[in-house]
Design an enzyme around this catalytic site. Structure first.
Site, PDB file in Angstrom:
ATOM      1  N   TYR A   1       0.815  -1.206   0.000  1.00  0.00           N
ATOM      2  CA  TYR A   1       0.000   0.000   0.000  1.00  0.00           C
ATOM      3  C   TYR A   1       0.853   1.262   0.000  1.00  0.00           C
ATOM      4  O   TYR A   1       0.373   2.336  -0.359  1.00  0.00           O
ATOM      5  CB  TYR A   1      -0.905   0.056   1.237  1.00  0.00           C
ATOM      6  CG  TYR A   1      -1.975  -0.980   1.333  1.00  0.00           C
ATOM      7  CD1 TYR A   1      -2.197  -1.924   0.318  1.00  0.00           C
ATOM      8  CD2 TYR A   1      -2.783  -1.043   2.462  1.00  0.00           C
ATOM      9  CE1 TYR A   1      -3.179  -2.881   0.438  1.00  0.00           C
ATOM     10  CE2 TYR A   1      -3.770  -1.999   2.584  1.00  0.00           C
ATOM     11  CZ  TYR A   1      -3.963  -2.920   1.583  1.00  0.00           C
ATOM     12  OH  TYR A   1      -4.940  -3.868   1.728  1.00  0.00           O
TER      13      TYR A   1
ATOM     14  N   HIS B   1       0.044 -11.424   2.800  1.00  0.00           N
ATOM     15  CA  HIS B   1      -0.954 -10.693   2.013  1.00  0.00           C
ATOM     16  C   HIS B   1      -1.623 -11.577   0.963  1.00  0.00           C
ATOM     17  O   HIS B   1      -2.841 -11.570   0.803  1.00  0.00           O
ATOM     18  CB  HIS B   1      -0.290  -9.480   1.344  1.00  0.00           C
ATOM     19  CG  HIS B   1      -1.240  -8.412   0.947  1.00  0.00           C
ATOM     20  ND1 HIS B   1      -0.851  -7.125   0.664  1.00  0.00           N
ATOM     21  CD2 HIS B   1      -2.590  -8.415   0.774  1.00  0.00           C
ATOM     22  CE1 HIS B   1      -1.902  -6.397   0.337  1.00  0.00           C
ATOM     23  NE2 HIS B   1      -2.968  -7.163   0.391  1.00  0.00           N
TER      24      HIS B   1
END
Length: 266
Positions: free
Chosen positions: A39, A97
């Site tokens: 991110y 993730h």
């Protein structure tokens, strides 16, 4: 601190505007911030926490290890870099993730490393994201029951993901919903809009209230301070059994996040 079930997602919350949005979330009462190495918002999260004046134990911070950091001797150094960016000595939750794509490292390689990160105190809890039932079972065989706190998956009223979610719950894992509002699209759903109108709420609040009523966690995001506060207020809505049943059948089976290299979904 147990993991607060309604958190603030930080995807897209970069730069000064991102810090302002994260800080606004903390100021209205969010206690859980969700970031990830991909991110590029770990610095913003850390800065917002410092500016908030909250003590470290008042904010639950989650980050996620990206796919390029899943190889031998890569997971822990990547988490150490994340902690440097956050300027924290630990995160409350570290997730894998995405499972490595076909041909990449075997789950045992990166799962044992993230378990070691917990043992070293880099993370208080560990978990996974985008894991299928088969991968959940493989992770349990590697790490044992109770090691994985949560599986973070796409889930909202328009994408129920029921088979996977029910399996996680049966295994004692928290289901954390990403895309909990289907990128804002659920706001147009006529059933959610009617329930919202009857309750003086927003359709987004109703969607989040439905997810929380299932016992799930959810991580909505916004850059708008009013919307940030509205989403948090979804915790105050207690839907009736009839309303929950109406929302249960809204599933359209449309997945928003579906990379070609992703796992074979359930």
């Amino acid at each position: 601190m147990d993991m607060p079930r309604l958190g603030f997602g930080t995807y897209g919350r970069t730069g000064p505007e991102g810090i302002a949005a994260i800080l606004a979330a903390l100021e209205v009462g969010y206690q859980h911030l969700d970031t990830a190495q991909t991110y590029d918002t770990e610095r913003e999260v850390g800065e917002a926490v410092r500016r908030s004046g909250l003590s470290r134990d008042e904010v639950f911070v989650t980050t996620k290890v990206s796919e390029e950091n899943l190889g031998e001797k890569q997971v822990i150094p990547s988490l150490e870099r994340s902690l440097d960016a956050l300027r924290l000595d630990h995160v409350d939750l570290a997730l894998i993730h995405w499972p490595a794509r076909k041909g990449g490292p075997a789950p045992e390689i990166y799962l044992r490393q993230i378990a070691e990160a917990k043992e070293r105190g880099l993370a208080r809890h560990i978990g996974v994201s985008n894991f299928t039932i088969a991968l959940i079972e493989e992770a349990r065989s590697i790490l044992g029951d109770g090691a994985i706190l949560t599986n973070q998956v796409e889930l909202n009223p328009w994408f129920r993901n029921r088979k996977l979610a029910d399996h996680c719950v049966a295994r004692g894992m928290i289901v954390t919903c990403y895309e909990p509002l289907a990128r804002g699209k659920v706001g147009a759903d006529p059933v959610l809009r009617r329930i919202a109108d009857e309750r003086g709420a927003t359709p987004e609040q109703v969607a989040l209230a439905w997810e929380l009523a299932q016992g799930y966690a959810a991580i909505p995001t916004s850059r708008n301070p009013d919307r940030i506060a509205q989403n948090l207020a979804a915790q105050e809505i207690s839907l009736s059994s009839d309303e929950l049943a109406e929302i249960d059948v809204l599933d359209r089976g449309i997945r928003s996040i579906d990379p070609a290299w992703g796992p074979d979904w359930d």
